[in-house]
Design an enzyme around this catalytic site. Structure first.
Site, PDB file in Angstrom:
ATOM      1  N   LYS A  99       5.296  23.168  29.221  1.00 40.18           N
ATOM      2  CA  LYS A  99       4.289  22.093  29.262  1.00 40.18           C
ATOM      3  C   LYS A  99       3.427  22.116  30.522  1.00 40.18           C
ATOM      4  CE  LYS A  99       6.782  18.842  26.283  1.00 40.18           C
ATOM      5  NZ  LYS A  99       8.092  19.531  26.188  1.00 40.18           N
ATOM      6  N   ARG A 100       2.891  23.267  30.839  1.00 41.78           N
ATOM      7  CA  ARG A 100       2.042  23.382  32.017  1.00 41.78           C
ATOM      8  C   ARG A 100       0.634  22.858  31.727  1.00 41.78           C
ATOM      9  NH1 ARG A 100       6.664  24.057  33.890  1.00 41.78           N
ATOM     10  NH2 ARG A 100       7.249  25.867  35.126  1.00 41.78           N
TER      11      ARG A 100
END
Length: 290
Positions: free
Chosen positions: A99-100
């Protein structure tokens, strides 16, 4: 039309069903007999390995949530790498749940970190809420056909309503604007299966607009969280699929902790397999009824 990694995932779903096994493995999930004589990181890897061996022929893919490994420091990241390596050895499709979402220069480094080297995965999860330029640095890796991403769109947590459901000046919810942009970006990466290598994370816990989302974003392959422990049911999931495909449904705790329902710690991997089959078959039946 060229082939992309999304085609391989589509084919796996056709053959094995929609279940994505989530290796979000906390140490407390690991039975005592596996922990005995091992470091925490070694115990987690051994647990993962046995889960993988037991489910790899019936799971469409595996999702590895990096936070559970980062929490154990360097040893944990070694377990993370060993898990990725083992999945690759078993020819499994890997979704690295990282989840960057950051500015382009930083995103370029994240892309390098998770699309090559020690932490290489087939797909990674991204957050687009800093803007679409936070996703652009990942796109060159998609050109090879061997990589893909899943962008957060409408998530399964209750807090999704805080931002994702806000109305915009376009007479759409925020998540719909994001989905439109993700769809447009994915047009350059459409595989032979008709889906793009830029998929969307679409939680199944808000079912009211399920059919609308599936119809509006028909070229977007969905990573569907929220099943089981978060309250999502098979009939909820069915709304987000196209004839049983077009998405994978993640379950982590429901599969990893299935052994606790019947106090079968010694058979934890068999219990995981039974849970995957039960989940797969329930969703198949729900699709038939939808």
């Amino acid at each position: 039309m060229r082939s992309y990694i999304i085609d391989k995932l589509y084919e796996r779903v056709e053959k094995r069903g929609v279940v994505c096994v989530g290796l979000d493995t906390a140490l407390e999930y690991v039975p005592e007999h596996i922990r005995e004589g091992r470091t925490p990181a070694e115990a987690i890897f051994q647990f993962n390995k046995e889960i993988i061996d037991s489910t790899c022929d019936i799971a469409a893919c595996f999702k590895v949530q990096i936070a559970y490994y980062e929490a154990l420091g360097l040893e944990g990241l070694t377990a993370y790498k060993r898990t990725l390596d083992y999945l690759r050895k078993k020819d499994q499709i890997i979704i690295a749940d990282i989840k960057r979402g950051d500015i382009a220069a930083t995103a370029k480094m994240y892309a390098k970190a998770h699309f090559q080297g020690d932490f290489e995965a087939d797909f990674i999860t991204l957050s687009p809420y800093m803007g679409m330029d936070s996703i652009e640095p990942y796109l060159p890796y998609l050109e090879s056909g061997n990589k893909g991403v899943f962008s957060l769109v409408r998530t399964s947590n209750k807090g999704a309503e805080d931002i994702e459901y806000l109305d915009t000046t376009f007479n759409k919810k925020v998540y719909e604007v994001v989905a439109d942009k993700i769809t447009e970006m994915g047009e350059d990466y459409i595989g032979e299966c008709g889906y793009t290598a830029i998929g969307g994370v679409i939680g199944c816990t808000h079912v009211e607009e399920g059919k609308k989302i599936r119809a509006n974003y028909n070229s977007m392959f969905f990573l569907i969280p929220g099943y089981g422990a978060q309250g999502g049911k098979a009939e909820d999931v069915a709304l987000y699929l196209n004839n049983g495909n077009g998405g994978v449904v993640n379950s982590s705790r429901g599969i990893l902790l299935a052994y606790k329902k019947e106090n079968r710690a010694k058979e934890f991997s068999l219990c995981a397999r039974e849970e995957v089959i039960k989940m797969r078959d329930a969703i198949r039946e729900a699709v038939k009824r939808a």
